[in-house]
Motif scaffolding. Structure first.
Motif, PDB file in Angstrom:
ATOM      1  N   VAL A 190     -59.098  49.074  43.908  1.00  0.00           N
ATOM      2  CA  VAL A 190     -59.597  50.369  43.449  1.00  0.00           C
ATOM      3  C   VAL A 190     -60.451  50.128  42.217  1.00  0.00           C
ATOM      4  O   VAL A 190     -60.055  49.404  41.317  1.00  0.00           O
ATOM      5  N   THR A 191     -61.603  50.739  42.192  1.00  0.00           N
ATOM      6  CA  THR A 191     -62.410  50.703  40.969  1.00  0.00           C
ATOM      7  C   THR A 191     -62.568  52.128  40.494  1.00  0.00           C
ATOM      8  O   THR A 191     -62.521  53.071  41.286  1.00  0.00           O
ATOM      9  N   ALA A 226     -63.143  56.621  56.357  1.00  0.00           N
ATOM     10  CA  ALA A 226     -62.610  57.794  55.651  1.00  0.00           C
ATOM     11  C   ALA A 226     -61.132  57.617  55.352  1.00  0.00           C
ATOM     12  O   ALA A 226     -60.657  57.957  54.256  1.00  0.00           O
ATOM     13  N   VAL A 227     -60.380  57.053  56.295  1.00  0.00           N
ATOM     14  CA  VAL A 227     -58.958  56.802  56.071  1.00  0.00           C
ATOM     15  C   VAL A 227     -58.782  55.760  54.967  1.00  0.00           C
ATOM     16  O   VAL A 227     -57.920  55.909  54.095  1.00  0.00           O
ATOM     17  N   ASP A 262     -57.655  56.329  47.335  1.00  0.00           N
ATOM     18  CA  ASP A 262     -57.596  57.476  46.441  1.00  0.00           C
ATOM     19  C   ASP A 262     -56.162  57.946  46.238  1.00  0.00           C
ATOM     20  O   ASP A 262     -55.729  58.188  45.105  1.00  0.00           O
ATOM     21  N   ASN A 263     -55.410  58.056  47.323  1.00  0.00           N
ATOM     22  CA  ASN A 263     -54.040  58.544  47.234  1.00  0.00           C
ATOM     23  C   ASN A 263     -53.150  57.585  46.435  1.00  0.00           C
ATOM     24  O   ASN A 263     -52.350  58.016  45.599  1.00  0.00           O
ATOM     25  N   ALA A 264     -53.295  56.294  46.680  1.00  0.00           N
ATOM     26  CA  ALA A 264     -52.465  55.316  45.961  1.00  0.00           C
ATOM     27  C   ALA A 264     -52.784  55.324  44.474  1.00  0.00           C
ATOM     28  O   ALA A 264     -51.873  55.293  43.634  1.00  0.00           O
ATOM     29  N   SER A 265     -54.059  55.381  44.126  1.00  0.00           N
ATOM     30  CA  SER A 265     -54.413  55.374  42.706  1.00  0.00           C
ATOM     31  C   SER A 265     -53.993  56.672  42.020  1.00  0.00           C
ATOM     32  O   SER A 265     -53.532  56.654  40.872  1.00  0.00           O
ATOM     33  N   LEU A 266     -54.112  57.792  42.718  1.00  0.00           N
ATOM     34  CA  LEU A 266     -53.644  59.063  42.138  1.00  0.00           C
ATOM     35  C   LEU A 266     -52.132  59.076  41.967  1.00  0.00           C
ATOM     36  O   LEU A 266     -51.614  59.648  41.001  1.00  0.00           O
ATOM     37  N   MET A 267     -51.425  58.431  42.875  1.00  0.00           N
ATOM     38  CA  MET A 267     -49.971  58.360  42.740  1.00  0.00           C
ATOM     39  C   MET A 267     -49.585  57.568  41.486  1.00  0.00           C
ATOM     40  O   MET A 267     -48.709  57.980  40.735  1.00  0.00           O
ATOM     41  N   LEU A 268     -50.260  56.435  41.253  1.00  0.00           N
ATOM     42  CA  LEU A 268     -49.969  55.656  40.055  1.00  0.00           C
ATOM     43  C   LEU A 268     -50.283  56.462  38.797  1.00  0.00           C
ATOM     44  O   LEU A 268     -49.490  56.490  37.856  1.00  0.00           O
ATOM     45  N   PHE A 269     -51.411  57.155  38.781  1.00  0.00           N
ATOM     46  CA  PHE A 269     -51.758  57.998  37.636  1.00  0.00           C
ATOM     47  C   PHE A 269     -50.692  59.075  37.422  1.00  0.00           C
ATOM     48  O   PHE A 269     -50.265  59.322  36.296  1.00  0.00           O
ATOM     49  N   SER A 270     -50.246  59.679  38.502  1.00  0.00           N
ATOM     50  CA  SER A 270     -49.231  60.742  38.408  1.00  0.00           C
ATOM     51  C   SER A 270     -47.902  60.202  37.892  1.00  0.00           C
ATOM     52  O   SER A 270     -47.242  60.859  37.085  1.00  0.00           O
ATOM     53  N   ARG A 276     -51.037  45.957  46.442  1.00  0.00           N
ATOM     54  CA  ARG A 276     -50.343  45.398  47.621  1.00  0.00           C
ATOM     55  C   ARG A 276     -50.063  46.497  48.645  1.00  0.00           C
ATOM     56  O   ARG A 276     -50.202  46.281  49.854  1.00  0.00           O
ATOM     57  N   SER A 277     -49.696  47.679  48.183  1.00  0.00           N
ATOM     58  CA  SER A 277     -49.477  48.805  49.098  1.00  0.00           C
ATOM     59  C   SER A 277     -50.769  49.198  49.795  1.00  0.00           C
ATOM     60  O   SER A 277     -50.776  49.482  51.003  1.00  0.00           O
ATOM     61  N   ILE A 278     -51.857  49.208  49.044  1.00  0.00           N
ATOM     62  CA  ILE A 278     -53.158  49.529  49.631  1.00  0.00           C
ATOM     63  C   ILE A 278     -53.530  48.472  50.668  1.00  0.00           C
ATOM     64  O   ILE A 278     -53.980  48.808  51.770  1.00  0.00           O
TER      65      ILE A 278
END
Length: 160
Positions: A156-157, A86-87, A93-101, A44-46
């Motif tokens: 995201v895949t 690109a954005v 990428d940023n949202a998925s990395l945040m969830l992983f983090s 939803r954020s994405i």
């Protein structure tokens, strides 16, 4: 229809959550539900960010954030398609990395062992049920991350 809808249909009916007589099945289903919920928030954020990049202001006129979001929409409108693409990639990428983090930090919480429990809501059943879906006794949350993305993300895949 979201990738998560099939899980919700499997786990819930008109009376609420369907529980198994097998405790491990309930733990597995609880972890799946946690993953679907976290991925749903990320998606939803994405979606909101991608709408902005595409020039759609999802905030209502009069909202304190409307003018700020409209300014962003106008800025993205002046970019080339390649720049907007690109954005979009960066947002995903940023949202998925945040969830992983977040999952990793919960797994490695400093000085404590974080446990996530599910407890049934009060019903006509004789007693409430409680079970841990994440703790030092179970797989780490970040270990489920890639499967959660594959199973539940519409935005995201893995590798995408």
């Amino acid at each position: 229809m979201s990738k998560r809808d099939a899980l919700y249909d499997e786990l819930f009916d008109d009376d609420g959550a369907r529980l198994s007589d097998d405790a491990e099945t309930n733990v597995d289903n609880g972890r799946r539900l946690l993953g679907a919920t976290l991925v749903g928030v990320m998606d939803r954020s994405i979606e909101t960010a991608l709408d902005t990049v595409s020039g759609t202001n999802t905030f209502r006129d009069g909202s304190p954030l409307y003018a700020e979001r409209q300014e962003l929409c106008d800025t993205f409108a002046s970019m080339t398609d390649a720049q907007r693409d690109a954005v979009r990639a960066l947002v995903r990428d940023n949202a998925s990395l945040m969830l992983f983090s977040i999952c990793s930090k919960l797994d490695q919480f400093p000085g404590f062992d974080v446990a996530i429990h599910l407890r049934t809501l009060p019903t006509d059943a004789p007693e409430m049920q409680d079970f841990a879906i994440a703790s030092g006794d179970h797989d780490e949350l970040h270990g489920s991350y890639h499967q959660w993305l594959d199973d539940y993300s519409d935005q995201v895949t893995e590798g995408g």
